[in-house]
Scaffold this motif. Structure first.
Motif, PDB file in Angstrom:
ATOM      1  N   GLU A 289       9.336  -2.491  -3.126  1.00  0.00           N
ATOM      2  CA  GLU A 289       8.298  -3.147  -3.917  1.00  0.00           C
ATOM      3  C   GLU A 289       7.092  -2.217  -4.052  1.00  0.00           C
ATOM      4  O   GLU A 289       6.894  -1.325  -3.227  1.00  0.00           O
ATOM      5  N   LYS A 290       6.294  -2.451  -5.066  1.00  0.00           N
ATOM      6  CA  LYS A 290       5.055  -1.702  -5.238  1.00  0.00           C
ATOM      7  C   LYS A 290       4.048  -2.145  -4.183  1.00  0.00           C
ATOM      8  O   LYS A 290       3.907  -3.342  -3.910  1.00  0.00           O
ATOM      9  N   PHE A 291       3.358  -1.201  -3.568  1.00  0.00           N
ATOM     10  CA  PHE A 291       2.362  -1.512  -2.545  1.00  0.00           C
ATOM     11  C   PHE A 291       1.082  -2.020  -3.207  1.00  0.00           C
ATOM     12  O   PHE A 291       0.615  -1.457  -4.196  1.00  0.00           O
ATOM     13  N   ASP A 292       0.516  -3.074  -2.654  1.00  0.00           N
ATOM     14  CA  ASP A 292      -0.704  -3.670  -3.199  1.00  0.00           C
ATOM     15  C   ASP A 292      -1.917  -3.075  -2.482  1.00  0.00           C
ATOM     16  O   ASP A 292      -2.156  -3.340  -1.308  1.00  0.00           O
ATOM     17  N   ARG A 293      -2.691  -2.275  -3.208  1.00  0.00           N
ATOM     18  CA  ARG A 293      -3.880  -1.643  -2.629  1.00  0.00           C
ATOM     19  C   ARG A 293      -5.130  -2.513  -2.746  1.00  0.00           C
ATOM     20  O   ARG A 293      -6.219  -2.079  -2.364  1.00  0.00           O
ATOM     21  N   ALA A 294      -4.997  -3.722  -3.258  1.00  0.00           N
ATOM     22  CA  ALA A 294      -6.166  -4.564  -3.519  1.00  0.00           C
ATOM     23  C   ALA A 294      -6.927  -4.895  -2.238  1.00  0.00           C
ATOM     24  O   ALA A 294      -8.128  -5.169  -2.273  1.00  0.00           O
ATOM     25  N   ALA A 295      -6.227  -4.882  -1.109  1.00  0.00           N
ATOM     26  CA  ALA A 295      -6.867  -5.279   0.152  1.00  0.00           C
ATOM     27  C   ALA A 295      -7.971  -4.313   0.573  1.00  0.00           C
ATOM     28  O   ALA A 295      -8.726  -4.604   1.494  1.00  0.00           O
ATOM     29  N   GLU A 296      -8.090  -3.168  -0.084  1.00  0.00           N
ATOM     30  CA  GLU A 296      -9.126  -2.196   0.289  1.00  0.00           C
ATOM     31  C   GLU A 296     -10.523  -2.669  -0.122  1.00  0.00           C
ATOM     32  O   GLU A 296     -11.516  -2.260   0.443  1.00  0.00           O
TER      33      GLU A 296
END
Length: 318
Positions: A289-296
């Motif tokens: 799956e694509k990694f979600d960087r939104a948590a940054e």
């Protein structure tokens, strides 16, 4: 890029907190554990001076997926992941043993083999093996967990004789280890990877053995790319791999193995970001799956505190 390298939370019902090399573990009412996967990174039993952005999220989310994917094999401690960097689970009494299983002669095992070792944790090794060659079948090479410093290699017989783990519980752990590893290899193969070796930790609760901690992450496991494995083996070339070994190799190249008189090399922002990209690469390969960087975005610690507090409020009558 942001990195979370320390935590100091005070959750409702909190009895104690343990700050490990990488994880901070909060004990809630001696019943639950809140495990925060920080962005700290360790190698050669020392924490490096700079955090790796997204590393905690990568480890936590990979472990959560594999814990969910193996509940038919054995019970595990996980209850929920209220935050990308947090797992909440059952508090178990951990065994002071790590179950390491290896399918290929590489890493520390190869370094010992190259120096003439032909028995590892009571397991006899055949002569004439090459680096990165498969064992006839996976071998289990346990270690005892140390409070400080290096974990120590130990044999199954010594573990039982010293009363560290009973023969009955060890047999269960050994069975779970082989089955979990086989499942991990199957999942990795579908993504074009080889799960080379890994470690599992187990604990006990209400008389039952549980799988605890992380599984099949780049910190606890080593992955090779399947494509080109045989060709590189025949040529004696290094394998393309996804694991923390590349950090160890970088440190070795900079003359650091945490031995007396050695100085930690500088960890630049650029190097930390390159390590971060390697962790994200492994996540996307193994999970598919694509990694979600939104948590940054935003304050990481505030977000974790909010998410965990909300979960505890919702589930306090669990």
């Amino acid at each position: 890029m942001k990195a979370l390298t320390s935590t100091d939370f005070h959750f409702d019902g909190q009895k104690s907190v343990y700050h490990g090399k990488v994880r901070d573990v909060y004990n809630i009412n001696d019943d639950l554990m809140i495990m925060v996967a920080t962005d700290r990174i360790s190698a050669f039993d020392v924490v490096l001076p700079k955090g790796i952005p997204f590393k905690g999220q990568v480890l936590n989310q990979i472990a959560a997926k594999f814990l969910d994917a193996t509940t038919d094999i054995c019970p595990n401690w996980k209850l929920a992941t209220p935050d990308p960097m947090v797992t909440v689970g059952l508090k178990c009494e951990g065994f002071r043993v790590e179950m390491i299983i290896r399918s290929i002669l590489t890493g520390s095992a190869w370094r010992e083999y190259k120096n003439g070792c032909r028995e590892l944790c009571g397991v006899k090794l055949p002569d004439g093996m090459r680096e990165n060659e498969r064992f006839p079948e996976p071998i289990i090479t346990p270690t005892t967990k140390a409070d400080e410093g290096h974990d120590m290699n130990i044999s199954k017989e010594e573990i039982i004789a010293q009363g560290i783990v009973s023969a009955e519980d060890y047999a269960i752990m050994e069975d779970y280890t082989r089955k979990l590893f086989a499942r991990g290899q199957q999942i990795a193969a579908k993504q074009g990877l080889i799960l080379v070796d890994t470690k599992y930790e187990f604990g006990k609760r209400d008389g039952k053995v549980y799988l605890i901690d992380e599984i099949h992450t780049p910190d606890s496991s080593r992955y090779f790319y399947a494509d080109g494995y045989e060709e590189k083996l025949e040529k004696g070339e290094p394998q393309r791999q996804l694991s923390k070994e590349f950090v160890r190799q970088w440190l070795i190249e900079h003359n650091f193995m945490n031995e007396p008189g050695q100085q930690m090399p500088e960890i630049t922002d650029e190097y930390a970001e390159s390590v971060s990209e390697r962790y994200i690469e492994l996540f996307e390969h193994i999970v598919g799956e694509k990694f979600d960087r939104a948590a940054e975005t935003g304050d990481i610690a505030q977000r974790i505190e909010k998410n965990v507090t909300e979960w505890l409020c919702t589930n306090k009558k669990r």
